[in-house]
Design an enzyme around this catalytic site. Structure first.
Site, PDB file in Angstrom:
ATOM      1  N   GLY A   1      80.764  17.101 145.401  1.00  0.00           N
ATOM      2  CA  GLY A   1      80.875  15.828 144.680  1.00  0.00           C
ATOM      3  C   GLY A   1      80.717  15.943 143.165  1.00  0.00           C
ATOM      4  N   ILE A   2      80.058  14.953 142.585  1.00  0.00           N
ATOM      5  CA  ILE A   2      79.916  14.860 141.131  1.00  0.00           C
ATOM      6  C   ILE A   2      79.145  16.070 140.580  1.00  0.00           C
ATOM      7  CG2 ILE A   2      78.775  13.544 139.288  1.00  0.00           C
ATOM      8  CD1 ILE A   2      79.447  10.981 140.981  1.00  0.00           C
TER       9      ILE A   2
ATOM     10  N   ILE B   1      83.513   6.351 142.679  1.00  0.00           N
ATOM     11  CA  ILE B   1      84.012   7.717 142.448  1.00  0.00           C
ATOM     12  C   ILE B   1      84.240   8.362 143.814  1.00  0.00           C
ATOM     13  CG2 ILE B   1      83.570   9.932 141.334  1.00  0.00           C
ATOM     14  CD1 ILE B   1      83.591   7.571 139.327  1.00  0.00           C
TER      15      ILE B   1
ATOM     16  N   THR C   1      84.050  10.778 146.341  1.00  0.00           N
ATOM     17  CA  THR C   1      83.299  12.017 146.637  1.00  0.00           C
ATOM     18  C   THR C   1      82.951  12.010 148.128  1.00  0.00           C
ATOM     19  OG1 THR C   1      81.117  11.022 146.376  1.00  0.00           O
ATOM     20  CG2 THR C   1      82.179  11.864 144.361  1.00  0.00           C
TER      21      THR C   1
ATOM     22  N   TYR D   1      68.936   1.344 147.615  1.00  0.00           N
ATOM     23  CA  TYR D   1      69.776   2.126 146.695  1.00  0.00           C
ATOM     24  C   TYR D   1      69.816   1.448 145.323  1.00  0.00           C
ATOM     25  CZ  TYR D   1      73.853   4.712 144.951  1.00  0.00           C
ATOM     26  OH  TYR D   1      74.698   5.493 144.203  1.00  0.00           O
TER      27      TYR D   1
ATOM     28  N   LYS E   1      68.170   2.899 141.818  1.00  0.00           N
ATOM     29  CA  LYS E   1      69.049   3.218 140.687  1.00  0.00           C
ATOM     30  C   LYS E   1      68.691   2.370 139.448  1.00  0.00           C
ATOM     31  CE  LYS E   1      71.634   6.433 142.511  1.00  0.00           C
ATOM     32  NZ  LYS E   1      71.650   7.808 141.954  1.00  0.00           N
TER      33      LYS E   1
ATOM     34  N   ASP F   1      64.967  20.622 146.855  1.00  0.00           N
ATOM     35  CA  ASP F   1      64.905  19.247 147.367  1.00  0.00           C
ATOM     36  C   ASP F   1      64.203  18.444 146.274  1.00  0.00           C
ATOM     37  OD1 ASP F   1      64.153  16.812 148.462  1.00  0.00           O
ATOM     38  OD2 ASP F   1      63.757  17.639 150.447  1.00  0.00           O
TER      39      ASP F   1
HETATM   40  P1  NAP Z   1      77.534  13.446 147.373  1.00  0.00           P
HETATM   41  O1  NAP Z   1      78.960  13.816 147.429  1.00  0.00           O
HETATM   42  O2  NAP Z   1      76.871  12.940 148.597  1.00  0.00           O
HETATM   43  O3  NAP Z   1      76.694  14.702 146.800  1.00  0.00           O
HETATM   44  C1  NAP Z   1      75.309  14.599 146.630  1.00  0.00           C
HETATM   45  C2  NAP Z   1      74.652  15.936 146.956  1.00  0.00           C
HETATM   46  O4  NAP Z   1      73.223  15.760 146.821  1.00  0.00           O
HETATM   47  C3  NAP Z   1      74.897  16.406 148.387  1.00  0.00           C
HETATM   48  O5  NAP Z   1      75.202  17.783 148.413  1.00  0.00           O
HETATM   49  C4  NAP Z   1      73.567  16.121 149.066  1.00  0.00           C
HETATM   50  O6  NAP Z   1      73.297  16.981 150.165  1.00  0.00           O
HETATM   51  C5  NAP Z   1      72.603  16.380 147.936  1.00  0.00           C
HETATM   52  N1  NAP Z   1      71.273  15.840 148.192  1.00  0.00           N
HETATM   53  C6  NAP Z   1      70.903  14.800 148.988  1.00  0.00           C
HETATM   54  N2  NAP Z   1      69.572  14.662 148.985  1.00  0.00           N
HETATM   55  C7  NAP Z   1      69.075  15.639 148.177  1.00  0.00           C
HETATM   56  C8  NAP Z   1      67.770  16.029 147.789  1.00  0.00           C
HETATM   57  N3  NAP Z   1      66.681  15.396 148.263  1.00  0.00           N
HETATM   58  N4  NAP Z   1      67.628  17.073 146.940  1.00  0.00           N
HETATM   59  C9  NAP Z   1      68.712  17.725 146.478  1.00  0.00           C
HETATM   60  N5  NAP Z   1      69.972  17.437 146.826  1.00  0.00           N
HETATM   61  C10 NAP Z   1      70.148  16.385 147.670  1.00  0.00           C
HETATM   62  O7  NAP Z   1      77.296  12.325 146.255  1.00  0.00           O
HETATM   63  P2  NAP Z   1      78.075  12.007 144.887  1.00  0.00           P
HETATM   64  O8  NAP Z   1      78.988  10.874 145.145  1.00  0.00           O
HETATM   65  O9  NAP Z   1      78.566  13.243 144.265  1.00  0.00           O
HETATM   66  O10 NAP Z   1      76.853  11.389 144.063  1.00  0.00           O
HETATM   67  C11 NAP Z   1      76.148  12.088 143.057  1.00  0.00           C
HETATM   68  C12 NAP Z   1      75.267  11.073 142.332  1.00  0.00           C
HETATM   69  O11 NAP Z   1      76.092  10.049 141.787  1.00  0.00           O
HETATM   70  C13 NAP Z   1      74.263  10.378 143.240  1.00  0.00           C
HETATM   71  O12 NAP Z   1      73.054  10.173 142.555  1.00  0.00           O
HETATM   72  C14 NAP Z   1      74.917   9.032 143.519  1.00  0.00           C
HETATM   73  O13 NAP Z   1      73.996   8.027 143.843  1.00  0.00           O
HETATM   74  C15 NAP Z   1      75.599   8.783 142.188  1.00  0.00           C
HETATM   75  N6  NAP Z   1      76.675   7.807 142.290  1.00  0.00           N
HETATM   76  C16 NAP Z   1      77.817   8.090 142.975  1.00  0.00           C
HETATM   77  C17 NAP Z   1      78.819   7.129 143.044  1.00  0.00           C
HETATM   78  C18 NAP Z   1      80.113   7.367 143.765  1.00  0.00           C
HETATM   79  O14 NAP Z   1      80.937   6.436 143.798  1.00  0.00           O
HETATM   80  N7  NAP Z   1      80.345   8.555 144.341  1.00  0.00           N
HETATM   81  C19 NAP Z   1      78.631   5.877 142.442  1.00  0.00           C
HETATM   82  C20 NAP Z   1      77.446   5.621 141.782  1.00  0.00           C
HETATM   83  C21 NAP Z   1      76.469   6.604 141.698  1.00  0.00           C
HETATM   84  P3  NAP Z   1      73.641  16.424 151.667  1.00  0.00           P
HETATM   85  O15 NAP Z   1      75.111  16.187 151.687  1.00  0.00           O
HETATM   86  O16 NAP Z   1      73.195  17.535 152.547  1.00  0.00           O
HETATM   87  O17 NAP Z   1      72.851  15.152 151.824  1.00  0.00           O
END
Ligand code: NAP
Length: 275
Positions: free
Chosen positions: A31-32, A203, A205, A168, A172, A74
């Site tokens: 992801g991001i 986004i 992901t 959530y 945030k 973690d």
């Molecule tokens: P993602 O694809 O789910 O990737 C997040 C990664 O963080 C995953 O590899 C996950 O592992 C890992 N993770 C979960 N819990 C963790 C922990 N306790 N310690 C370390 N790593 C951990 O998410 P993303 O969409 O890239 O999001 C990245 C950030 O952007 C997040 O903070 C999310 O809230 C924020 N965000 C995303 C969006 C969006 O639209 N995508 C919008 C607003 C904000 P597992 O897969 O094993 O759980």
């Protein structure tokens, strides 16, 4: 006098915006976070990727070359931060990116009337405690840097209410505010550490995978999400990574405590036209 448009300087700057910076990115197996790690390495940084998904994290890190190293972290566990800080020792940039919606990592309703406290705590432990610890140990590792930056990944959900995802949204929103406390604290202490938050929205992901479904249903679901975005498309992880690159680099040396929305215009307000 050196002008900003000295072409050699600009060229050098374009290929090495993070030259010699040591960076830690949390939650970067996919992801991001992974896009941030890839873009930062392309811009001359040495990057420590970290995640709880060690198998995927190590696999992706192996593809990124000599300037990438994987560490288990973690973010909700203080002992993990102590171990990581002990290994890295000095840093210039921390991207506090790891985050969960809680929909799949915990059970129980997420609306304000019926919320399940186990889920509530799990989400806050990851999204809020994880960022607070990332700032705490980030400051410890960056105190001696001459130009350091913390970038906290919040969300558009930290700015508006989300009735179906209260934990959530609450976590945030707290990240949004904590970022400003950290920014002011570091300035007061005379540390060369800036701290800013990024607020992504929609986004595409792996975080969305379970919500979007598969096959034709997924295509339709993505269309429906995009229809609600003023720019009429979902964003890509790189859209967020480029914002993080700017805030991590010295280009943003006079910027601390800000919120940067990367959301296709969602937070600009309603797209409804007057009747
Ligand atoms: P993602 O694809 O789910 O990737 C997040 C990664 O963080 C995953 O590899 C996950 O592992 C890992 N993770 C979960 N819990 C963790 C922990 N306790 N310690 C370390 N790593 C951990 O998410 P993303 O969409 O890239 O999001 C990245 C950030 O952007 C997040 O903070 C999310 O809230 C924020 N965000 C995303 C969006 C969006 O639209 N995508 C919008 C607003 C904000 P597992 O897969 O094993 O759980």
């Amino acid at each position: 006098m050196v002008y900003y448009f000295n072409s050699l300087k600009v060229l050098d700057h374009l290929v090495s915006r993070l030259l010699n910076k040591k960076v830690l990115v949390t939650g970067s197996a996919q992801g991001i976070g992974l896009a941030v790690a890839q873009l930062f390495i392309d811009n001359g940084a040495r990057v420590f990727l970290s995640d709880i998904n060690d198998e995927l994290g190590q696999k992706e890190t192996n593809l990124l070359g000599d300037n990438a190293q994987y560490l288990h972290l973690d973010v909700s566990q203080e002992q993990d931060w102590i171990d990581v800080a002990d290994k890295i020792k000095k840093l210039d940039v921390v991207i506090n990116n790891a985050g969960i919606t809680g929909f799949f990592e915990s059970s129980g309703p997420h609306d304000p009337e019926n919320l399940d406290m186990t889920s509530w705590h799990k989400v806050h432990q990851t999204n809020l405690d994880g960022v607070a610890l990332g700032c705490k140990y980030g400051i410890a590792m960056m105190k001696d840097s001459t130009a350091a930056s913390i970038v906290n990944i919040s969300s558009r959900s930290g700015i508006v209410g989300i009735p179906a995802a209260t934990a959530y949204a609450s976590s945030k929103a707290a990240v949004r505010n904590h970022t400003k406390s950290v920014a002011l604290y570091c300035a007061e202490q005379g540390y060369n550490i800036r701290c800013n938050s990024i607020h992504p929205g929609a986004i595409l992901t792996p975080m969305w995978d379970a919500m979007l479904g598969e096959g034709d249903a997924r295509v339709e679901a993505i269309k429906n999400v995009a229809a609600d975005v003023p720019l009429k498309t979902m964003g890509e992880p790189l859209d967020v990574a480029y914002a993080a690159l700017f805030l991590a680099s010295d280009e943003s040396k006079y910027i601390t405590g800000i919120e940067l929305n990367i959301d296709g215009g969602i937070l600009a307000g309603s797209t409804a036209t007057p009747k």
